[in-house]
Design a protein around this motif. Structure first.
Motif, PDB file in Angstrom:
ATOM      1  N   GLN A 199       0.821  -1.197   0.000  1.00 55.52           N
ATOM      2  CA  GLN A 199       0.000   0.000   0.000  1.00 55.52           C
ATOM      3  C   GLN A 199       0.860   1.253   0.000  1.00 55.52           C
ATOM      4  O   GLN A 199       1.723   1.423   0.860  1.00 55.52           O
ATOM      5  CB  GLN A 199      -0.934   0.042   1.215  1.00 55.52           C
ATOM      6  N   ASP A 204      -4.943   2.107  -3.453  1.00 53.79           N
ATOM      7  CA  ASP A 204      -6.202   1.376  -3.289  1.00 53.79           C
ATOM      8  C   ASP A 204      -7.235   1.804  -4.328  1.00 53.79           C
ATOM      9  O   ASP A 204      -7.995   0.978  -4.829  1.00 53.79           O
ATOM     10  CB  ASP A 204      -6.754   1.543  -1.872  1.00 53.79           C
ATOM     11  N   ARG A 208      -8.723  -0.743  -7.087  1.00 51.67           N
ATOM     12  CA  ARG A 208     -10.177  -0.913  -7.204  1.00 51.67           C
ATOM     13  C   ARG A 208     -10.638  -0.722  -8.644  1.00 51.67           C
ATOM     14  O   ARG A 208     -11.426  -1.504  -9.187  1.00 51.67           O
ATOM     15  CB  ARG A 208     -10.861   0.101  -6.283  1.00 51.67           C
ATOM     16  N   SER A 239      -1.470  -4.323   1.858  1.00 49.44           N
ATOM     17  CA  SER A 239      -2.758  -3.633   1.919  1.00 49.44           C
ATOM     18  C   SER A 239      -3.876  -4.420   2.601  1.00 49.44           C
ATOM     19  O   SER A 239      -4.755  -3.836   3.229  1.00 49.44           O
ATOM     20  CB  SER A 239      -3.218  -3.277   0.501  1.00 49.44           C
ATOM     21  N   HIS A 241      -6.165  -5.587   0.970  1.00 46.83           N
ATOM     22  CA  HIS A 241      -7.294  -5.025   0.223  1.00 46.83           C
ATOM     23  C   HIS A 241      -7.953  -6.124  -0.608  1.00 46.83           C
ATOM     24  O   HIS A 241      -7.383  -6.591  -1.596  1.00 46.83           O
ATOM     25  CB  HIS A 241      -6.797  -3.896  -0.687  1.00 46.83           C
ATOM     26  N   ASP A 253     -15.703  -4.512  -1.249  1.00 45.82           N
ATOM     27  CA  ASP A 253     -14.429  -3.786  -1.215  1.00 45.82           C
ATOM     28  C   ASP A 253     -14.055  -3.614   0.256  1.00 45.82           C
ATOM     29  O   ASP A 253     -14.686  -2.831   0.963  1.00 45.82           O
ATOM     30  CB  ASP A 253     -14.621  -2.435  -1.919  1.00 45.82           C
ATOM     31  N   ILE A 256      -8.666  -1.163   3.669  1.00 43.42           N
ATOM     32  CA  ILE A 256      -7.254  -1.535   3.604  1.00 43.42           C
ATOM     33  C   ILE A 256      -6.713  -1.737   5.017  1.00 43.42           C
ATOM     34  O   ILE A 256      -7.254  -1.210   5.991  1.00 43.42           O
ATOM     35  CB  ILE A 256      -6.420  -0.490   2.833  1.00 43.42           C
TER      36      ILE A 256
END
Length: 640
Positions: A199, A204, A208, A239, A241, A253, A256
């Motif tokens: 990250q 992020d 995405r 992350s 993520h 989603d 993070i």
């Protein structure tokens, strides 16, 4: 897995770098949690069995041997697990080391997919330890099974043929030509990505957009699972993520820096239908390249998927205020640009439009104002006609008059009562008989007047009918059904209200804004029956059903090609606090009956601009025979 939904999960477990026993224990615990929620496809980060950040420890035999043993531990734990699980580990094959994803199904490794593109920049040094699996195509023995090892591998399920899964690992997605492109062209419609993405500021957002964009371009589902902050933070922080997308739509989603599980459902039947409708989506399964794919079978029990994903009750209307305002501005601009071109092309400086004081005619009028402004034409060239009749109320009449006068258009009033009564006398119709003839005679009289005024003034008639009315056939044939340019033809009723509200919110003229707000508060009605005590007596939604339901049915039928039973199931979820099942079923049957029976009205629509993904123009968007039967659709609803 009813209706094509499959529950999926992306998981970021807590890891201890190089502690395989601990990591496998964590992975097994997450598997148990996922299975308790009915998850069928589960994705862990890359190299999660060892941890991604082992660096030169990947060259140690002890770690590699322990990783394989750890894979066996997970297999043993999952013998009774009904799912397909993807975990990452380092694997030595024929004297080379690969970063791979292992697919586990009911306690067996059914396939191994190696990483193709190895990063070797900044803090990353994968190429120092691993080889690319681009050309690797072999089998290895794991336990009693000969397991395929290749990037060109698609996992298929007998009980759910619409699910075909392929794998890429982290960097594979970030390159100019990701493996997922070839996978999709070979038939894969769900891509899983085992990742370890660090990250940095803003990454992020990019991640995405990358995942959702790839799912849109490939018309697929995409599950992205990333390593988290429990990896080594020697130089970077990972992350955690996790992202799940479906044809460009972000279904899930995670925050993070979390170590958690992201669960949702992907609609595989929708993805299948979407690919079928796209003639530009040309799968390459007939070519030599795609015939080289290995299709690996996995087994699932055929069970119903409990839905947890959000089902939007207003699929035509963006949920966020910011996005809705952007969408409204764009739609009104598209409508106005369409009319602008038509006026330019025929060198026309006059537009004739009937103003009833209702939402549809108000939106069409506002669009016409904008088109005239684009052309720098005098708004006096807009002849706005109010035509009160037997059902007109003071409220709608007053709003119509104010709307016209506050915008600088030319006001014209024609009371149609005498003309319609003469018509009743001509055809020997009893005016006290308030039937369809009573109603449609008024609608046709209004259209005749508008057409004749357009001839007088060398202008064109602007249509006001919307998409929802066209879908239901809620229009008088050769009445409000007809115009010379129909600016609202692809705007659904649920969106019309927001478009008018957007104009009211942004217009500088406060008096106009006040009038528009009163129009918004007025019940939807054709006003063709006499009012009761001065109030509207004929409310459209009491007769034909709530437009929010019909727009929901329309979107899911035409845009998503879903079955009546599936639409009913989704409507039950979307409108759970508004309508009971009996009401939903009643109006869904009405929708299908009218949609099929009234198509002849749509077969001869005037031109009008397309603004969204659902439209019913017979020239491009909806090609269906006017005599098609609704029986098989209604039969499915009768069997619910």
């Amino acid at each position: 897995m009813k209706d094509g939904f499959i529950k999926v999960a992306a998981v970021t477990p807590k890891v201890k770098v190089a502690d395989v026993d601990y990591n496998c224990q964590e992975i097994c615990q997450w598997i148990d949690k996922a299975m308790a929620e009915g998850v069928k496809v589960m994705v862990f980060p890359e190299l999660c069995i060892t941890g991604y950040t082992c660096q030169d420890l990947f060259l140690q035999d002890r770690l590699l041997e322990e990783a394989v043993e750890g894979l066996g531990t997970i297999c043993t734990h999952t013998k009774e697990v009904d799912g397909l699980i993807f975990v990452g580990l380092p694997l030595a094959i024929k004297g080379k080391l690969y970063n791979v994803a292992a697919a586990i199904n009911k306690g067996r490794v059914v396939g191994i997919v190696p990483k193709t593109f190895l990063p070797n920049y900044n803090e990353f040094y994968e190429a120092r330890h691993f080889h690319s699996g681009k050309d690797l195509n072999t089998y290895i023995r794991i336990g009693e099974d000969e397991v395929p090892v290749t990037t060109n591998q698609i996992f298929t399920c007998d009980v759910m043929p619409s699910i075909r899964i392929a794998v890429e690992l982290c960097e594979d997605l970030w390159v100019p030509n990701p493996p997922s492109i070839s996978h999709a062209l070979a038939g894969a419609n769900l891509i899983v990505n085992l990742s370890a993405s660090d990250q940095i500021i803003g990454k992020d957002r990019y991640r995405r957009e990358l995942v959702s964009g790839q799912s849109a371009r490939l018309v697929c589902g995409y599950i992205y699972a990333s390593a988290g902050p429990s990896e080594s933070t020697q130089d970077v922080v990972y992350s955690g993520h996790n992202i799940i997308a479906e044809n460009g739509k972000l279904l899930g989603d995670s925050k993070i820096f979390s170590e958690d599980m992201l669960v949702t459902e992907i609609d595989m039947k929708f993805l299948e239908a979407e690919r079928r409708r796209m003639t530009t989506y040309e799968a390459g399964d007939q070519s030599r390249e795609y015939n080289q794919y290995v299709y690996t079978n996995f087994v699932l029990n055929n069970s119903e998927t409990k839905l947890t994903r959000f089902i939007d009750p207003k699929p035509f209307v963006p949920s966020s205020v910011e996005e809705r305002e952007l969408r409204c501005n764009e739609i009104i601009t598209i409508q106005a640009m369409g009319l602008k071109k038509r006026l330019e092309h025929i060198d026309c400086k006059t537009a004739v439009i009937g103003i009833s004081g209702g939402l549809d005619s108000t939106l069409a009028f506002l669009v016409t104002l904008k088109a005239f402004d684009y052309l720098n034409l005098d708004r006096k060239g807009i002849i706005a006609v109010t035509m009160p009749g037997f059902g007109t109320t003071d409220r709608t009449y007053d709003n119509a008059v104010r709307l016209i006068k506050e915008t600088g258009a030319t006001f014209k009033e024609i009371n149609i009562s005498a003309a319609v009564n003469q018509h009743f006398a001509d055809i020997n119709h009893d005016p006290s008989k308030h039937d369809i003839t009573y109603e449609n005679s008024q609608a046709r009289e209004r259209t005749q007047l508008l057409m004749d005024i357009a001839n007088q003034e060398n202008g064109i008639v602007i249509g006001t009918g919307d998409l929802s009315e066209l879908a239901l056939g809620w229009a008088t044939y050769n009445g409000d059904h007809m115009s010379m340019y129909a600016v609202n033809a692809s705007v659904p009723k649920t969106l019309v209200r927001y478009l008018v509200k957007y104009y009211a919110d942004t217009v500088e003229n406060q008096q106009l804004s006040k009038t528009l707000y009163d129009v918004l508060d007025t019940p939807v009605s054709p006003e063709l029956l006499p009012p009761t005590e001065g109030q509207i007596s004929q409310k459209t939604e009491d007769l034909v059903g709530p437009y929010e339901l019909h727009d929901f049915f329309l979107y899911h039928m035409l845009r998503l090609a879903q079955t009546p039973a599936k639409i009913f199931r989704l409507a039950h979820i979307a409108f759970t606090n508004q309508y009971d099942d009996e009401t939903i079923l009643k109006w869904e049957k009405t929708f299908y009956r009218r949609f099929f029976a009234q198509h002849f009205k749509r077969s001869c629509l005037p031109d009008g601009p397309k603004v969204g993904s659902v439209a019913v123009s017979p020239r491009g968007d909806l090609r269906m025979p006017s005599d098609a039967c609704a029986n098989i659709w209604l039969k499915e609803l009768e069997e619910l």
